[in-house]
Design a protein around this motif. Structure first.
Motif, PDB file in Angstrom:
ATOM      1  N   UNK A 112     -26.812  13.584 -12.208  1.00  0.00           N
ATOM      2  CA  UNK A 112     -25.896  14.657 -12.696  1.00  0.00           C
ATOM      3  C   UNK A 112     -24.438  14.104 -11.841  1.00  0.00           C
ATOM      4  N   UNK A 113     -23.573  13.757 -12.892  1.00  0.00           N
ATOM      5  CA  UNK A 113     -22.134  13.183 -12.394  1.00  0.00           C
ATOM      6  C   UNK A 113     -20.906  14.148 -12.313  1.00  0.00           C
ATOM      7  N   UNK A 114     -20.358  14.204 -11.534  1.00  0.00           N
ATOM      8  CA  UNK A 114     -18.938  14.732 -11.680  1.00  0.00           C
ATOM      9  C   UNK A 114     -17.796  13.495 -11.149  1.00  0.00           C
ATOM     10  N   UNK A 115     -17.089  13.041 -12.149  1.00  0.00           N
ATOM     11  CA  UNK A 115     -16.098  12.134 -12.227  1.00  0.00           C
ATOM     12  C   UNK A 115     -14.771  12.649 -11.444  1.00  0.00           C
ATOM     13  N   UNK A 116     -14.198  12.337 -10.480  1.00  0.00           N
ATOM     14  CA  UNK A 116     -13.367  13.068  -9.915  1.00  0.00           C
ATOM     15  C   UNK A 116     -12.013  12.198  -9.322  1.00  0.00           C
ATOM     16  N   UNK A 117     -11.188  11.949 -10.390  1.00  0.00           N
ATOM     17  CA  UNK A 117      -9.922  11.299 -10.097  1.00  0.00           C
ATOM     18  C   UNK A 117      -8.874  12.089  -9.038  1.00  0.00           C
ATOM     19  N   UNK A 118      -8.156  11.662  -8.584  1.00  0.00           N
ATOM     20  CA  UNK A 118      -6.897  12.113  -8.070  1.00  0.00           C
ATOM     21  C   UNK A 118      -5.556  12.218  -8.950  1.00  0.00           C
ATOM     22  N   UNK A 119      -5.331  13.543  -9.148  1.00  0.00           N
ATOM     23  CA  UNK A 119      -3.993  13.347 -10.342  1.00  0.00           C
ATOM     24  C   UNK A 119      -2.945  12.654 -10.261  1.00  0.00           C
ATOM     25  N   UNK A 120      -2.342  12.114  -9.176  1.00  0.00           N
ATOM     26  CA  UNK A 120      -1.339  10.925  -8.747  1.00  0.00           C
ATOM     27  C   UNK A 120      -1.680   9.722  -8.347  1.00  0.00           C
ATOM     28  N   UNK A 124     -13.983  16.204 -13.319  1.00  0.00           N
ATOM     29  CA  UNK A 124     -13.351  17.131 -12.308  1.00  0.00           C
ATOM     30  C   UNK A 124     -12.077  16.469 -11.590  1.00  0.00           C
ATOM     31  N   UNK A 125     -11.158  16.666 -12.193  1.00  0.00           N
ATOM     32  CA  UNK A 125      -9.780  15.947 -11.223  1.00  0.00           C
ATOM     33  C   UNK A 125      -9.281  16.576 -10.085  1.00  0.00           C
ATOM     34  N   UNK A 126      -8.888  16.052  -9.333  1.00  0.00           N
ATOM     35  CA  UNK A 126      -8.285  16.755  -8.087  1.00  0.00           C
ATOM     36  C   UNK A 126      -6.634  16.731  -8.152  1.00  0.00           C
ATOM     37  N   UNK A 127      -6.049  17.504  -7.797  1.00  0.00           N
ATOM     38  CA  UNK A 127      -4.693  17.807  -7.985  1.00  0.00           C
ATOM     39  C   UNK A 127      -4.091  17.444  -6.337  1.00  0.00           C
ATOM     40  N   UNK A 128      -3.236  16.416  -6.399  1.00  0.00           N
ATOM     41  CA  UNK A 128      -2.634  16.162  -5.168  1.00  0.00           C
ATOM     42  C   UNK A 128      -1.306  15.051  -5.524  1.00  0.00           C
ATOM     43  N   UNK A 129      -0.127  15.073  -5.001  1.00  0.00           N
ATOM     44  CA  UNK A 129       0.932  14.446  -5.166  1.00  0.00           C
ATOM     45  C   UNK A 129       0.639  13.187  -4.111  1.00  0.00           C
ATOM     46  N   UNK A 168       0.785  -1.340  -0.159  1.00  0.00           N
ATOM     47  CA  UNK A 168       0.060   0.113   0.194  1.00  0.00           C
ATOM     48  C   UNK A 168       0.823   1.229  -0.150  1.00  0.00           C
ATOM     49  N   UNK A 169       2.027   1.178   0.599  1.00  0.00           N
ATOM     50  CA  UNK A 169       2.974   2.291   0.629  1.00  0.00           C
ATOM     51  C   UNK A 169       3.462   2.657  -0.782  1.00  0.00           C
ATOM     52  N   UNK A 170       3.794   1.698  -1.386  1.00  0.00           N
ATOM     53  CA  UNK A 170       4.334   1.903  -2.589  1.00  0.00           C
ATOM     54  C   UNK A 170       3.354   2.526  -3.534  1.00  0.00           C
ATOM     55  N   UNK A 171       2.403   1.751  -3.442  1.00  0.00           N
ATOM     56  CA  UNK A 171       1.247   2.197  -4.706  1.00  0.00           C
ATOM     57  C   UNK A 171       0.058   3.127  -4.162  1.00  0.00           C
ATOM     58  N   UNK A 172      -0.227   3.215  -2.959  1.00  0.00           N
ATOM     59  CA  UNK A 172      -1.096   4.089  -2.395  1.00  0.00           C
ATOM     60  C   UNK A 172      -0.849   5.569  -2.428  1.00  0.00           C
ATOM     61  N   UNK A 173       0.603   5.813  -2.296  1.00  0.00           N
ATOM     62  CA  UNK A 173       1.141   7.163  -2.439  1.00  0.00           C
ATOM     63  C   UNK A 173       1.812   7.152  -3.746  1.00  0.00           C
ATOM     64  N   UNK A 174       2.065   8.478  -4.258  1.00  0.00           N
ATOM     65  CA  UNK A 174       2.770   8.399  -5.488  1.00  0.00           C
ATOM     66  C   UNK A 174       4.133   8.553  -5.497  1.00  0.00           C
ATOM     67  N   UNK A 175       5.090   8.279  -6.646  1.00  0.00           N
ATOM     68  CA  UNK A 175       6.358   8.639  -6.672  1.00  0.00           C
ATOM     69  C   UNK A 175       6.812   9.924  -6.259  1.00  0.00           C
ATOM     70  N   UNK A 176       5.973  10.870  -6.679  1.00  0.00           N
ATOM     71  CA  UNK A 176       6.128  12.401  -6.243  1.00  0.00           C
ATOM     72  C   UNK A 176       6.061  12.522  -4.902  1.00  0.00           C
TER      73      UNK A 176
END
Length: 350
Positions: free
Chosen positions: A286-294, A316-321, A213-221
């Motif tokens: 009415x749908x907002x698709x909201x992925x996280x950038x990283x 509607x993407x969300x920005x977060x490293x 989970x640590x390796x994939x749950x967070x990002x390389x950034x």
């Protein structure tokens, strides 16, 4: 049945355990006296049109939803809405392998699908509260999988939908990752085919699970920026040992495996003979698709490909490293973006 003090109102409350009776399962069999752990915030109005449903994600409970996303002035404002957070089956608070008796205990727990969760939630909302319309269904990760299932299965009932960091159909890449999470647990000699006495007997497997989970749950950034220090840990080893392993270590392995199976088999196209476009075309919300950038589980590209199949939806993407685990509330700016999009969605006529 295994006694596990990690689960309960002391650490995850307050919530109400509601027995919805026998739940027939899509894979066959049933769960008698299926109990859902439900946390409620706010008041259902007379018109019963201010209800918001929030299903939980893998390993998460209603408490983290409350702490990260609900409050006066937030999008999920209990002074305006009746917010119902339902703990998914298998998460340790609702009916789960570790708290079930007789032949369904532990490794004998039946296969439960995302659709089973959603039908159970539907039974709860309509039967106990008389709710026939939902102002919003919103959830992250496995909560997003349930959000999609709701919008496809009950298109007339869901007025707005906000799947965050999740897909309607699991990708092959994601399914393979889930397989590694499962193998980390079941290959531990202490697992004993699921017949362990306590989670502590599977400590090595749970630690491997946490590392993945640590390796994939967070990002390389996240790693490059040294974000673990901003979260209060001087070294990555301390972060892995105390935050990640500390998080998973007390959890019941069979509970995690029950949720992992659901996650791995999430697919709304089961409703339409495998045709994802037709399934998502059913959505009237009415749908907002909201992925996280990283996010390295549910990538923005995978989420956008599905969004394009949903009539009238918005990307509607969300920005977060911080990646997928920004859902934990580790990034205040990420939470602010989610709040802004949800407020916009709730202000939109459906």
């Amino acid at each position: 049945m295994i006694t596990n003090t990690y689960y309960g109102p002391e650490g995850h409350g307050p919530y109400e355990l509601i027995d919805i009776g026998t739940l027939e399962l899509e894979e066959g069999g049933s769960i008698p006296n299926c109990r859902l752990a439900v946390a409620m915030h706010g008041t259902l109005n007379a018109a019963k049109d201010n209800a918001i449903l929030v299903p939980t994600w893998y390993s998460g409970t209603s408490k983290i939803i409350e702490q990260g996303y609900i409050g006066p002035g937030r999008a999920l404002d209990p002074t305006k809405y009746f917010i119902v957070v339902v703990n998914q089956i298998g998460n340790g608070l609702s009916t789960s392998p570790h708290n079930t008796s007789w032949d369904q205990a532990g490794p004998g727990f039946p296969k439960v699908r995302i659709g089973d969760d959603v039908r159970a939630q539907h039974q709860l909302l309509t039967g106990k509260f008389g709710i026939t319309r939902l102002a919003l269904v919103v959830g992250g990760s496995m909560g997003a999988q349930q959000t999609y299932e709701w919008a496809v299965r009950y298109p007339e009932m869901v007025l707005r939908a906000a799947p965050i960091a999740g897909t309607a159909k699991l990708t092959e890449h994601n399914a393979l990752f889930v397989e590694t999470l499962v193998e980390a647990i079941i290959t531990d000699q202490g697992f004993k085919g699921g017949d362990y006495a306590t989670a502590a007997e599977v400590a090595a497997g749970l630690k491997r699970h946490a590392k993945m989970w640590t390796v994939m749950g967070w990002s390389t950034e996240f790693f490059r920026a040294g974000r673990h220090r901003a979260l209060g840990f001087d070294s990555m080893q301390a972060f892995v040992d105390n935050f990640m392993t500390g998080y998973f270590a007390p959890m019941d392995p069979n509970d995690l495996l029950a949720m992992a199976w659901k996650w791995q088999h999430g697919d709304v196209s089961r409703h339409t003979g495998g045709d994802l476009a037709v399934a998502l075309g059913r959505i009237k919300a009415r749908t907002f698709v909201m992925p996280i950038s990283h996010d390295m589980f549910f990538s923005p590209a995978d989420c956008e490909a599905e969004q394009k199949l949903i009539p009238g939806s918005e990307f509607r993407p969300i920005a977060s490293v911080d990646g997928h685990l920004a859902l934990f509330g580790t990034d205040a700016e990420c939470l602010a973006q989610i709040d802004l999009h949800l407020k916009t969605l709730l202000a939109t006529s459906a």
